[in-house]
Scaffold this motif. Structure first.
Motif, PDB file in Angstrom:
ATOM      1  N   VAL A  79       0.881   4.368  -2.554  1.00  0.00           N
ATOM      2  CA  VAL A  79       0.684   5.765  -2.118  1.00  0.00           C
ATOM      3  C   VAL A  79       1.866   6.617  -2.577  1.00  0.00           C
ATOM      4  O   VAL A  79       1.686   7.699  -3.146  1.00  0.00           O
ATOM      5  N   ALA A  80       3.080   6.098  -2.338  1.00  0.00           N
ATOM      6  CA  ALA A  80       4.285   6.862  -2.714  1.00  0.00           C
ATOM      7  C   ALA A  80       4.287   7.143  -4.212  1.00  0.00           C
ATOM      8  O   ALA A  80       4.603   8.257  -4.644  1.00  0.00           O
ATOM      9  N   ILE A 104       1.580   9.711  -5.118  1.00  0.00           N
ATOM     10  CA  ILE A 104       1.964  11.077  -4.710  1.00  0.00           C
ATOM     11  C   ILE A 104       3.085  11.599  -5.606  1.00  0.00           C
ATOM     12  O   ILE A 104       3.105  12.767  -5.988  1.00  0.00           O
ATOM     13  N   ARG A 128      -5.919  15.650  -3.411  1.00  0.00           N
ATOM     14  CA  ARG A 128      -6.647  14.571  -2.715  1.00  0.00           C
ATOM     15  C   ARG A 128      -7.626  13.877  -3.676  1.00  0.00           C
ATOM     16  O   ARG A 128      -7.784  12.654  -3.623  1.00  0.00           O
ATOM     17  N   LEU A 163       0.339  18.858  -0.434  1.00  0.00           N
ATOM     18  CA  LEU A 163      -0.244  17.670   0.190  1.00  0.00           C
ATOM     19  C   LEU A 163       0.671  17.140   1.307  1.00  0.00           C
ATOM     20  O   LEU A 163       0.198  16.803   2.400  1.00  0.00           O
ATOM     21  N   LEU A 192      -5.624  11.545  -5.830  1.00  0.00           N
ATOM     22  CA  LEU A 192      -5.204  10.350  -5.087  1.00  0.00           C
ATOM     23  C   LEU A 192      -6.378   9.394  -4.882  1.00  0.00           C
ATOM     24  O   LEU A 192      -6.223   8.176  -4.970  1.00  0.00           O
ATOM     25  N   ARG A 193      -7.521   9.969  -4.577  1.00  0.00           N
ATOM     26  CA  ARG A 193      -8.711   9.145  -4.335  1.00  0.00           C
ATOM     27  C   ARG A 193      -9.002   8.287  -5.583  1.00  0.00           C
ATOM     28  O   ARG A 193      -9.318   7.114  -5.485  1.00  0.00           O
ATOM     29  N   LEU A 251      -5.950   5.725  -6.183  1.00  0.00           N
ATOM     30  CA  LEU A 251      -5.840   4.649  -5.195  1.00  0.00           C
ATOM     31  C   LEU A 251      -7.177   3.931  -4.970  1.00  0.00           C
ATOM     32  O   LEU A 251      -7.312   3.169  -4.002  1.00  0.00           O
ATOM     33  N   ALA A 252      -8.141   4.181  -5.856  1.00  0.00           N
ATOM     34  CA  ALA A 252      -9.488   3.620  -5.662  1.00  0.00           C
ATOM     35  C   ALA A 252      -9.456   2.091  -5.541  1.00  0.00           C
ATOM     36  O   ALA A 252     -10.216   1.500  -4.763  1.00  0.00           O
ATOM     37  N   TYR A 286      -7.557   0.328  -3.964  1.00  0.00           N
ATOM     38  CA  TYR A 286      -7.214  -0.130  -2.613  1.00  0.00           C
ATOM     39  C   TYR A 286      -8.356  -0.002  -1.625  1.00  0.00           C
ATOM     40  O   TYR A 286      -8.290  -0.546  -0.530  1.00  0.00           O
ATOM     41  N   ALA A 287      -9.400   0.740  -2.034  1.00  0.00           N
ATOM     42  CA  ALA A 287     -10.495   1.023  -1.096  1.00  0.00           C
ATOM     43  C   ALA A 287     -11.117  -0.235  -0.496  1.00  0.00           C
ATOM     44  O   ALA A 287     -11.261  -0.324   0.733  1.00  0.00           O
ATOM     45  N   ILE A 325      -8.670  -1.873   2.241  1.00  0.00           N
ATOM     46  CA  ILE A 325      -7.939  -1.009   3.171  1.00  0.00           C
ATOM     47  C   ILE A 325      -7.696  -1.721   4.498  1.00  0.00           C
ATOM     48  O   ILE A 325      -6.597  -1.672   5.051  1.00  0.00           O
ATOM     49  N   HIS A 383      -0.869  17.051   4.934  1.00  0.00           N
ATOM     50  CA  HIS A 383      -1.256  15.756   5.496  1.00  0.00           C
ATOM     51  C   HIS A 383      -0.195  15.199   6.442  1.00  0.00           C
ATOM     52  O   HIS A 383      -0.501  14.822   7.569  1.00  0.00           O
ATOM     53  N   ALA A 410       0.833  -1.208   0.000  1.00  0.00           N
ATOM     54  CA  ALA A 410       0.000   0.000   0.000  1.00  0.00           C
ATOM     55  C   ALA A 410       0.864   1.253   0.000  1.00  0.00           C
ATOM     56  O   ALA A 410       0.588   2.211  -0.730  1.00  0.00           O
TER      57      ALA A 410
END
Lengths: 181, 200
Positions: A116-117, A120, A163, A131, A166-167, A170-171, A173-174, A177, A135, A112
């Protein structure tokens, strides 16, 4: 800035090692985090943080305790140092270093975290730094506006855009999580 | 994905711990003020001992003066007190000079002789600095006000007041040459004398 920080800077400029180390101990962790997340390299982050503290020793460094908090000023220096480095590198080289990372850096990233890295890193630089400051370093919009020299409304909209991106990225991964984190 | 889920996902991106090399690398580049040997750790003990001694001596002096008012000014006790006071002033001056020299080191000093840029400043022992002046020789610079009082066997050691330090500039005369050291920042408030000695 408290009187203590003012005195520490004055003493450090006079060559007092203890004062300099205290400033370093108080501030280096968030600066390192920010520099590492911007650069993706431990060596680059260390260099940036070192340059940041050495810059503070120069009385002409532009830091005015009456106008800016020391923490805000230091984040600004990290940002400027990073931008300087970024300009020096060719775009391709920069993208490669972001995607690959050093082995020591990779060791800290799980599945994960890696996603994320990477998400971003793919954000535009102007959104990414905002961000990270908002954050990960929990800086206020006012402080970020001061560091990035933008209007607060611009900071806010870039943060929202970052954001939202990213949402979307990274969807996938939802649903998992709970499992991956 | 809601805000909370995004935050939690983002928080999975950890930062590696900082390495010892960060601190060590930084401290290698830190321009330290030179230490005054073993005196520095003991300075407070020294101050307390001197203050106690001075108090005891004053008490004795007052008692003695009351008994013999004619010889008060010449008494060894008063001379001792003067000596202690002078040492105190010289110690304070040494600390000031230490601070000024540390500032000079950090402010990229440039040496000009008759307006021509010369080799960089060199730093010698006891907070002195050295400048090579073409055709005149090597000059040592001291900002210590008591330098002129230094004597060896009753003879002057050669330090002469030759200029002044003001703001971000040190100026003095070395023989027929005018020497100016320009710093990138102000290093003193007001004006101070500069003492020089020709080495060779």
């Amino acid at each position: 800035m408290g009187k203590t920080s003012k005195k520490l800077i004055r003493d450090a400029r006079r060559g007092q090692e203890k004062a300099f180390l205290r400033l370093f101990d108080e501030h280096h962790l968030p600066l390192f985090r920010f520099a590492w997340r911007l650069s993706g390299s431990i060596a680059d982050a260390e260099d940036i943080v070192q340059e940041c503290f050495l810059a503070l020793l120069n009385p002409n460094c532009g830091f005015d305790p009456a106008r800016t908090a020391l923490r805000t000023y230091l984040f600004g220096v990290v940002r400027n140092q990073w931008l300087k480095r970024l300009r020096r590198r060719e775009q391709r080289e920069s993208a490669e270093s972001r995607n690959c990372g050093t082995p020591e850096t990779e060791a800290y990233r799980g599945e994960a975290a890696e996603a994320v890295a990477s998400a971003i890193a793919d954000l535009p630089d102007t959104q990414r730094e905002i961000l990270l400051l908002a954050h990960y370093e929990q800086l206020s919009l006012v402080e970020i506006a001061e560091i990035t020299q933008l209007e607060i409304t611009a900071v806010k909209s870039r943060l929202q855009r970052a954001r939202a991106t990213l949402r979307e990225t990274l969807a996938a991964y939802a649903p998992r999580i709970e499992r991956v984190i | 994905m809601n805000d909370n889920e995004l935050d939690r996902l983002m928080n999975s991106w950890d930062v590696p711990p900082t390495r010892r090399s960060l601190r060590d690398g930084l401290m290698r580049q830190f321009p330290r003020a030179e230490r005054l040997g073993f005196i520095r750790p003991l300075r407070w003990a020294l101050v307390i001992i001197l203050a106690s001694a001075a108090l005891a001596v004053v008490t004795m002096a007052v008692g003695e003066a009351a008994q013999n008012s004619d010889s008060y000014a010449d008494s060894p006790i008063v001379r001792f007190l003067n000596h202690v006071y002078e040492n105190f002033l010289q110690g304070r001056e040494a600390r000031r000079v230490e601070g000024i020299v540390a500032k000079i080191k950090q402010s990229d000093p440039k040496v000009y002789v008759d307006r021509l840029l010369m080799a960089p400043l060199e730093y010698g022992p006891a907070k002195t600095m050295n400048v090579l002046v073409p055709q005149e020789g090597l000059y040592s610079i001291s900002l210590y006000r008591y330098t002129r009082l230094r004597t060896a066997g009753g003879r002057s050691t050669g330090w002469v007041e030759a200029g002044h330090i003001h703001g971000n500039e040190i100026e003095f005369q070395a023989g027929s040459k005018q020497v100016r050291i320009e710093c990138s920042q102000p290093i003193v408030d007001g004006d101070r004398p500069v003492f020089v000695m020709r080495r060779r």
